[in-house]
Design a protein around this motif. Structure first.
Motif, PDB file in Angstrom:
ATOM      1  N   GLY A 159       0.803  -1.214   0.000  1.00 56.19           N
ATOM      2  CA  GLY A 159       0.000   0.000   0.000  1.00 56.19           C
ATOM      3  C   GLY A 159       0.837   1.266   0.000  1.00 56.19           C
ATOM      4  O   GLY A 159       0.324   2.356  -0.265  1.00 56.19           O
ATOM      5  N   GLN A 160       2.129   1.137   0.271  1.00 55.08           N
ATOM      6  CA  GLN A 160       3.012   2.299   0.271  1.00 55.08           C
ATOM      7  C   GLN A 160       3.570   2.600  -1.120  1.00 55.08           C
ATOM      8  O   GLN A 160       4.228   3.625  -1.312  1.00 55.08           O
ATOM      9  CB  GLN A 160       4.166   2.075   1.248  1.00 55.08           C
ATOM     10  CG  GLN A 160       3.734   1.909   2.689  1.00 55.08           C
ATOM     11  CD  GLN A 160       4.896   1.598   3.610  1.00 55.08           C
ATOM     12  OE1 GLN A 160       6.048   1.843   3.273  1.00 55.08           O
ATOM     13  NE2 GLN A 160       4.600   1.044   4.786  1.00 55.08           N
ATOM     14  N   VAL A 161       3.321   1.727  -2.074  1.00 52.98           N
ATOM     15  CA  VAL A 161       3.821   1.941  -3.431  1.00 52.98           C
ATOM     16  C   VAL A 161       3.034   3.078  -4.085  1.00 52.98           C
ATOM     17  O   VAL A 161       1.804   3.066  -4.092  1.00 52.98           O
ATOM     18  CB  VAL A 161       3.690   0.659  -4.280  1.00 52.98           C
ATOM     19  CG1 VAL A 161       4.154   0.906  -5.708  1.00 52.98           C
ATOM     20  CG2 VAL A 161       4.484  -0.480  -3.648  1.00 52.98           C
ATOM     21  N   ALA A 162       3.727   4.059  -4.633  1.00 55.91           N
ATOM     22  CA  ALA A 162       3.062   5.167  -5.320  1.00 55.91           C
ATOM     23  C   ALA A 162       2.271   4.637  -6.505  1.00 55.91           C
ATOM     24  O   ALA A 162       2.631   3.623  -7.114  1.00 55.91           O
ATOM     25  CB  ALA A 162       4.094   6.185  -5.801  1.00 55.91           C
ATOM     26  N   ALA A 163       1.187   5.315  -6.840  1.00 58.76           N
ATOM     27  CA  ALA A 163       0.302   4.843  -7.911  1.00 58.76           C
ATOM     28  C   ALA A 163       1.055   4.633  -9.218  1.00 58.76           C
ATOM     29  O   ALA A 163       0.820   3.653  -9.935  1.00 58.76           O
ATOM     30  CB  ALA A 163      -0.846   5.840  -8.109  1.00 58.76           C
ATOM     31  N   TYR A 164       1.983   5.528  -9.542  1.00 59.84           N
ATOM     32  CA  TYR A 164       2.685   5.413 -10.816  1.00 59.84           C
ATOM     33  C   TYR A 164       3.599   4.194 -10.871  1.00 59.84           C
ATOM     34  O   TYR A 164       3.984   3.748 -11.947  1.00 59.84           O
ATOM     35  CB  TYR A 164       3.496   6.683 -11.103  1.00 59.84           C
ATOM     36  CG  TYR A 164       4.754   6.845 -10.264  1.00 59.84           C
ATOM     37  CD1 TYR A 164       5.924   6.158 -10.577  1.00 59.84           C
ATOM     38  CD2 TYR A 164       4.773   7.694  -9.168  1.00 59.84           C
ATOM     39  CE1 TYR A 164       7.076   6.307  -9.818  1.00 59.84           C
ATOM     40  CE2 TYR A 164       5.917   7.854  -8.404  1.00 59.84           C
ATOM     41  CZ  TYR A 164       7.062   7.156  -8.732  1.00 59.84           C
ATOM     42  OH  TYR A 164       8.202   7.299  -7.976  1.00 59.84           O
ATOM     43  N   CYS A 254       3.216  10.466   5.003  1.00 61.43           N
ATOM     44  CA  CYS A 254       2.658  10.114   3.691  1.00 61.43           C
ATOM     45  C   CYS A 254       2.947  11.142   2.602  1.00 61.43           C
ATOM     46  O   CYS A 254       2.517  10.956   1.462  1.00 61.43           O
ATOM     47  CB  CYS A 254       1.150   9.869   3.788  1.00 61.43           C
ATOM     48  SG  CYS A 254       0.206  11.264   4.447  1.00 61.43           S
ATOM     49  N   ASP A 255       3.630  12.227   2.908  1.00 60.13           N
ATOM     50  CA  ASP A 255       4.121  13.194   1.925  1.00 60.13           C
ATOM     51  C   ASP A 255       3.034  13.615   0.936  1.00 60.13           C
ATOM     52  O   ASP A 255       3.173  13.470  -0.275  1.00 60.13           O
ATOM     53  CB  ASP A 255       5.313  12.604   1.162  1.00 60.13           C
ATOM     54  CG  ASP A 255       6.045  13.660   0.337  1.00 60.13           C
ATOM     55  OD1 ASP A 255       5.924  14.854   0.651  1.00 60.13           O
ATOM     56  OD2 ASP A 255       6.730  13.265  -0.634  1.00 60.13           O
ATOM     57  N   SER A 285      -0.867   6.937  -0.452  1.00 59.00           N
ATOM     58  CA  SER A 285       0.483   7.182  -0.956  1.00 59.00           C
ATOM     59  C   SER A 285       0.439   7.553  -2.438  1.00 59.00           C
ATOM     60  O   SER A 285      -0.308   6.994  -3.221  1.00 59.00           O
ATOM     61  CB  SER A 285       1.349   5.935  -0.767  1.00 59.00           C
ATOM     62  OG  SER A 285       0.794   4.829  -1.443  1.00 59.00           O
ATOM     63  N   GLY A 286       1.241   8.516  -2.796  1.00 61.15           N
ATOM     64  CA  GLY A 286       1.310   8.955  -4.184  1.00 61.15           C
ATOM     65  C   GLY A 286       0.379  10.103  -4.511  1.00 61.15           C
ATOM     66  O   GLY A 286       0.508  10.730  -5.569  1.00 61.15           O
TER      67      GLY A 286
END
Length: 430
Positions: A159-164, A254-255, A285-286
């Motif tokens: 779940g921490q992987v950015a959408a792109y 979460c930036d 995230s993302g």
């Protein structure tokens, strides 16, 4: 976009020829800081033996040293498209790529789409490259083949992987290019090290392109990278002195680009994993909050002064957009941006209804352009006019090239608080 297959073929032929002449690499380690017991020894030896990586001097490789985006692009373009590395300073200047030691490599990388899908604001080529950036770049090198996100199911931090980067990581895991920093962790936002780069490049060439390297004496055949120790921010700093949610604390987790200039509070007694004081547990995230839209929305509203008089006996209306005031509204909007990146509908991915008024847009990275696009569409413009009502609030977020505007009235506000414990899922519209 395709990589240069003839170059891969030539590389494979050269490696195979070497394999016939030399059945194994030299018995001793090439670098004194990468012994045979090192988890990445085999890959580093293969990469160094074929000129793909080099040491840093004094007989060392510096396996734990970070690699920048520029260094990664230089490494890839030298191997996959050396003929497109531009050296003419005039051409580089005209393309806006002059002034960096890797300018010619960047020119070639952009020509072949190595940075496709990565928002320019999300990557600093002079800073250490993250694992998700590295995997996405390599996925682009491979031609962005079809993949399935279910490949990430075993990793607890997926779940921490950015959408792109979801497709890139899915492809990399499916093709055994990436095995994770452990059996259950991807560490997508961890810094990519020189050891990791060597391992991933060799896995790509062996597992995807079918290159056969000579055997390496000693070393692990299935390296497992050490898991980085995460650093958690101090929760005591999660609120500002006035009780509003601290933007710096949220961004450290979460930036999302939250700003204290637009304060919010939440309904929960403690912050969640995103740093918001909500009762939800969602992956955002993302996604990024987009305060830059405010002046452009206000400029749009200013073109409709007749609505001030028309609404004076109904609901007060003015030419100023009012940003949301709750953590739930911001978190939900960020969630909707991430969801819409993969499921571009005015519905939740599970088919349930949305909780607010909503505009969606795909294909932009500049706030002014997005607002003008909505303004040019009668339906979207009609929705955006609601931002002028004094009793309504608005939030805008993006994820990649997808933008979402949410507009909130009293009923919507009540719903987002009510459904936060259910991760903002309701039965509306199902």
């Amino acid at each position: 976009m395709k990589i240069h297959k003839r170059l891969i073929t030539a590389m494979a032929a050269a490696v195979l020829t070497a394999a016939l002449a030399v059945p194994a690499f030299a018995a001793g380690p090439t670098f004194r800081d990468v012994p045979a017991s090192h988890w990445a020894y085999t890959a580093i030896e293969k990469a160094a033996g074929n000129g793909m990586v080099a040491g840093v001097g004094d007989g060392k490789y510096d396996p734990n040293g970070a690699i920048t985006g520029g260094q990664l692009l230089a490494m890839l373009t030298r191997h996959f498209c050396p003929e497109d590395i531009e050296t003419d300073p005039i051409v580089l200047s005209q393309a806006g790529h002059s002034g960096r030691w890797y300018s010619g490599n960047l020119y070639a990388a952009l020509k072949h789409g190595y940075l496709d899908g990565i928002d320019p604001t999300e990557i600093d080529l002079d800073a250490p490259c993250t694992r998700e950036q590295m995997v996405t770049i390599l996925y682009n090198v491979a031609g962005r083949p079809a993949t399935n996100a279910s490949a990430l199911a075993q990793f607890n931090d997926r779940g921490q992987v950015a959408a792109y980067a979801v497709n890139g990581f899915s492809w990399a895991v499916s093709n055994k290019v990436v095995s994770g920093t452990s059996n259950t962790t991807l560490s997508p936002r961890g810094t990519a090290t020189r050891a990791q780069v060597a391992v991933i490049l060799i896995r790509y060439l062996e597992n995807v392109e079918g290159v056969q390297f000579p055997d390496v004496n000693g070393g692990a055949t299935q390296p497992v990278e050490p898991t980085p120790t995460p650093t958690k921010p101090d929760a005591s700093s999660s609120q500002n002195s006035d009780g509003t949610t601290n933007a710096a604390y949220v961004n450290s987790l979460c930036d999302v680009g939250k700003s204290n200039d637009y304060p919010t509070t939440g309904d929960a007694s403690s912050p969640n994993a995103n740093g918001f004081y909500t009762k939800a547990n969602v992956d955002i995230s993302g996604a990024k909050l987009q305060y830059d839209v405010i002046p452009y929305v206000n400029a749009f509203l200013a073109k409709h002064p007749d609505r001030i008089e028309a609404n004076k006996d109904f609901q007060p209306w003015n030419t100023t957009m009012h940003w949301v005031t709750t953590d739930e509204q911001e978190e939900y909007t960020l969630l909707r941006a991430k969801e819409a990146y993969s499921y571009f509908e005015h519905k939740r991915p599970d088919g349930t209804g949305i909780l607010s008024g909503e505009n969606l847009y795909r294909g932009g990275s500049v706030a002014e352009y997005v607002i003008k696009a909505w303004e040019g569409s009668s339906g979207h413009a009609s929705t955006m006019l609601n931002a002028g009502y004094v009793n309504k609030t608005t939030c805008v977020a993006s994820c990649g090239d997808v933008w979402v505007m949410t507009i909130w009235g009293d009923v919507n506000y009540t719903a987002v608080i009510k459904y936060a414990p259910n991760n903002y899922i309701s039965t509306w519209g199902k």
